[in-house]
Design a protein around this motif. Structure first.
Motif, PDB file in Angstrom:
ATOM      1  N   LYS A 242     -11.898  12.260 -32.244  1.00 14.70           N
ATOM      2  CA  LYS A 242     -12.913  11.349 -31.945  1.00 14.70           C
ATOM      3  C   LYS A 242     -14.076  11.575 -32.871  1.00 14.70           C
ATOM      4  O   LYS A 242     -14.731  10.801 -33.751  1.00 14.70           O
ATOM      5  CB  LYS A 242     -13.637  10.980 -30.633  1.00 14.70           C
ATOM      6  CG  LYS A 242     -12.278  10.264 -29.788  1.00 14.70           C
ATOM      7  CD  LYS A 242     -12.582  10.112 -28.258  1.00 14.70           C
ATOM      8  CE  LYS A 242     -11.885   9.598 -27.557  1.00 14.70           C
ATOM      9  NZ  LYS A 242     -12.148   9.288 -26.002  1.00 14.70           N
TER      10      LYS A 242
ATOM     11  N   ASN B 149     -13.520  11.090 -36.708  1.00 20.46           N
ATOM     12  CA  ASN B 149     -13.292   9.704 -36.854  1.00 20.46           C
ATOM     13  C   ASN B 149     -15.026   9.209 -36.823  1.00 20.46           C
ATOM     14  O   ASN B 149     -15.072   8.217 -37.915  1.00 20.46           O
ATOM     15  CB  ASN B 149     -12.444   8.846 -35.768  1.00 20.46           C
ATOM     16  CG  ASN B 149     -11.186   8.958 -35.978  1.00 20.46           C
ATOM     17  OD1 ASN B 149     -10.725   9.365 -37.305  1.00 20.46           O
ATOM     18  ND2 ASN B 149     -10.429   8.834 -34.843  1.00 20.46           N
ATOM     19  N   LEU B 150     -15.653   9.434 -35.910  1.00 16.89           N
ATOM     20  CA  LEU B 150     -17.206   9.137 -35.992  1.00 16.89           C
ATOM     21  C   LEU B 150     -17.874   9.555 -37.053  1.00 16.89           C
ATOM     22  O   LEU B 150     -18.439   8.654 -37.676  1.00 16.89           O
ATOM     23  CB  LEU B 150     -17.837   9.502 -34.602  1.00 16.89           C
ATOM     24  CG  LEU B 150     -17.081   8.841 -33.339  1.00 16.89           C
ATOM     25  CD1 LEU B 150     -17.662   9.464 -32.050  1.00 16.89           C
ATOM     26  CD2 LEU B 150     -17.626   7.171 -33.337  1.00 16.89           C
TER      27      LEU B 150
ATOM     28  N   LYS C 205     -16.962   7.296 -39.763  1.00 16.67           N
ATOM     29  CA  LYS C 205     -17.636   6.029 -39.767  1.00 16.67           C
ATOM     30  C   LYS C 205     -19.079   5.999 -40.342  1.00 16.67           C
ATOM     31  O   LYS C 205     -19.480   4.973 -40.738  1.00 16.67           O
ATOM     32  CB  LYS C 205     -17.520   5.498 -38.351  1.00 16.67           C
ATOM     33  CG  LYS C 205     -16.172   4.952 -37.894  1.00 16.67           C
ATOM     34  CD  LYS C 205     -16.143   4.737 -36.395  1.00 16.67           C
ATOM     35  CE  LYS C 205     -14.780   4.088 -36.023  1.00 16.67           C
ATOM     36  NZ  LYS C 205     -14.573   3.569 -34.650  1.00 16.67           N
TER      37      LYS C 205
ATOM     38  N   TYR D 236     -22.802   4.671 -34.211  1.00 20.72           N
ATOM     39  CA  TYR D 236     -21.818   5.756 -34.441  1.00 20.72           C
ATOM     40  C   TYR D 236     -22.436   7.166 -34.015  1.00 20.72           C
ATOM     41  O   TYR D 236     -21.475   8.104 -33.437  1.00 20.72           O
ATOM     42  CB  TYR D 236     -21.240   5.706 -35.816  1.00 20.72           C
ATOM     43  CG  TYR D 236     -20.534   4.457 -36.035  1.00 20.72           C
ATOM     44  CD1 TYR D 236     -19.800   3.783 -34.959  1.00 20.72           C
ATOM     45  CD2 TYR D 236     -20.663   3.750 -37.296  1.00 20.72           C
ATOM     46  CE1 TYR D 236     -18.985   2.783 -35.393  1.00 20.72           C
ATOM     47  CE2 TYR D 236     -19.866   2.783 -37.701  1.00 20.72           C
ATOM     48  CZ  TYR D 236     -19.055   1.926 -36.543  1.00 20.72           C
ATOM     49  OH  TYR D 236     -18.421   1.117 -36.978  1.00 20.72           O
TER      50      TYR D 236
ATOM     51  N   GLN E 184     -22.395   7.751 -30.453  1.00 19.82           N
ATOM     52  CA  GLN E 184     -21.339   7.931 -29.784  1.00 19.82           C
ATOM     53  C   GLN E 184     -20.703   9.369 -29.896  1.00 19.82           C
ATOM     54  O   GLN E 184     -20.157  10.076 -29.321  1.00 19.82           O
ATOM     55  CB  GLN E 184     -20.195   6.922 -30.450  1.00 19.82           C
ATOM     56  CG  GLN E 184     -20.357   5.583 -30.066  1.00 19.82           C
ATOM     57  CD  GLN E 184     -19.416   4.565 -30.570  1.00 19.82           C
ATOM     58  OE1 GLN E 184     -18.668   5.124 -31.358  1.00 19.82           O
ATOM     59  NE2 GLN E 184     -19.608   3.264 -30.220  1.00 19.82           N
ATOM     60  N   LEU E 185     -21.069   9.837 -31.292  1.00 19.07           N
ATOM     61  CA  LEU E 185     -20.622  11.180 -31.801  1.00 19.07           C
ATOM     62  C   LEU E 185     -21.456  12.225 -30.826  1.00 19.07           C
ATOM     63  O   LEU E 185     -20.796  13.117 -30.294  1.00 19.07           O
ATOM     64  CB  LEU E 185     -21.045  11.375 -33.113  1.00 19.07           C
ATOM     65  CG  LEU E 185     -20.885  12.853 -33.775  1.00 19.07           C
ATOM     66  CD1 LEU E 185     -19.281  13.335 -33.820  1.00 19.07           C
ATOM     67  CD2 LEU E 185     -21.296  13.092 -35.167  1.00 19.07           C
TER      68      LEU E 185
END
Length: 295
Positions: free
Chosen positions: A173, A176-177, A180, A194, A197-198
Motif C-alpha cells: 500500500k 502504491n501511495l 500515486k 494520498y 493515506q500514506l
C-alpha cells in the motif's frame, strides 16, 4: 624432660640438702670454740678521782658459759633440723609440680597439634569449595549461553509469521501511495489526500511492527529471566551441597579429635597420677632415710 631427668633433679636437690647438713654439723661440732677452765675472768670496775678501786659489777663462771653455749647449740641444731625438713618437703612439692607441669604441657601440645590439623582441614575444604564453585559456575554459564541462543532462535521462528501478511500488504500500500503521489495525483489536493493515506498506513505498519517486536522482546525477556533464575538456583543449590558436605566433614573430624583428646587426657591423667605417686613415694622414702641417718 623424661623420668631420668626427674631422677637427676631429685638427686641434685637431696645432694644440696646433705651438703648443707654436713656444713652445719661441722660448724656446730668442729669449728665451735670450747671453753677452758683457765680462761681469765674479766670484771668491769668503776674508777673515779677519789676512789682507786670499786667492786666488780658482774662475773661469769666457766660452767655457766658452757651451759649457755650448749643450750645455744641445741637451739641452732633444732632450727637447722626444722629448716632441713622444710627444704625436703619443698623439694618434694617442687618435683611433683614439675611432673604435673610437664604432663600438662604434653596435653596442651597434643591439643594444639589437633587444632592445627583441624584448621588445616578447614582451609583445604574452603579451597576445594572455591575451586568446585568456579568450575560449576563456568559449566552453568556455558549451559545458560547455549540455552539463550536456542531461546532467541526459537522465539524468532515462532514470531516470523506474526502479522506477516498484513505487514506485507501495508508495504505494498505504501509503495502504491508513493507512486500515486508522484505520478497519478493531478493537483495538490489529490497529493494531500494520498499523503494522508500514506501516513495512516505508515502508522498502522509501525504499530504492527512495534507490537510484533514488543511481544517478541517480552517473550525473550520472560524466558531469559526464567533461565537466569534456574541458573542461580542451580548454583546456590550446588554451593549449599558443598557447604553441607564441608560441615559434615569438619563435624566428624572435630568429634574424632575430641574423642582422641578425651582418651589422651584420661591416659595422661592416669600416667600423671602414677608418676606423682611413684615420685612422692621415692621422695618420702629418701627423706625418711635422710632423717634416720642424720637426725
Amino acid at each position: 624432660m623424661d623420668k631420668h631427668d626427674y631422677h637427676f633433679i631429685s638427686i641434685k636437690f637431696l645432694t644440696a640438702i646433705l651438703m648443707a647438713l654436713v656444713f652445719a654439723f661441722l660448724f656446730v661440732y668442729v669449728f665451735t670454740p670450747q671453753l677452758r677452765e683457765d680462761y681469765p675472768i674479766y670484771s668491769l670496775q668503776k674508777s673515779s678521782l677519789e676512789l682507786s678501786e670499786s667492786p666488780a659489777l658482774f662475773a661469769s663462771s666457766p660452767q655457766n658459759m658452757e651451759v649457755t653455749m650448749t643450750a645455744e647449740k641445741l637451739r641452732f641444731k633444732e632450727k637447722l633440723k626444722d629448716r632441713s625438713f622444710e627444704l625436703m618437703e619443698q623439694s618434694k612439692k617442687t618435683m611433683l609440680a614439675v611432673i604435673s607441669a610437664n604432663y600438662l604441657e604434653k596435653m596442651n601440645g597434643l591439643r594444639e597439634k589437633q587444632m592445627l590439623a583441624l584448621e588445616a582441614e578447614r582451609r583445604r575444604l574452603e579451597a576445594r569449595e572455591k575451586r568446585l564453585l568456579q568450575e560449576k559456575r563456568q559449566e552453568l554459564e556455558a549451559e545458560l549461553s547455549q540455552k539463550l541462543q536456542q531461546l532467541r532462535q526459537e522465539i524468532r521462528n515462532k514470531y516470523s509469521d506474526f502479522n506477516q501478511e498484513q505487514i506485507r500488504d501495508n508495504y505494498l500500500k505504501m509503495i502504491n501511495l508513493r507512486l500515486k503521489i508522484e505520478f497519478i495525483a493531478r493537483n495538490e489536493s489529490e497529493r494531500e489526500k494520498y499523503q494522508q493515506q500514506l501516513e495512516k498506513v505508515k502508522a498502522e505498519q509501525q504499530a504492527l511492527i512495534a507490537r510484533k517486536n514488543s511481544e517478541l522482546n517480552e517473550s525473550i525477556s520472560h524466558r531469559t529471566s526464567l533461565l537466569i533464575m534456574e541458573f542461580n538456583q542451580q548454583y546456590a543449590a550446588y554451593r549449599e551441597q558443598l557447604r553441607t558436605q564441608q560441615r559434615e566433614i569438619l563435624s566428624q573430624l572435630r568429634t574424632k579429635i575430641e574423642n582422641e583428646l578425651a582418651a589422651a587426657r584420661k591416659e595422661i591423667k592416669s600416667d600423671l597420677a602414677a608418676a606423682r605417686e611413684q615420685k612422692a613415694a621415692n621422695m618420702e622414702q629418701l627423706i625418711k632415710k635422710t632423717k634416720k641417718e642424720y637426725y
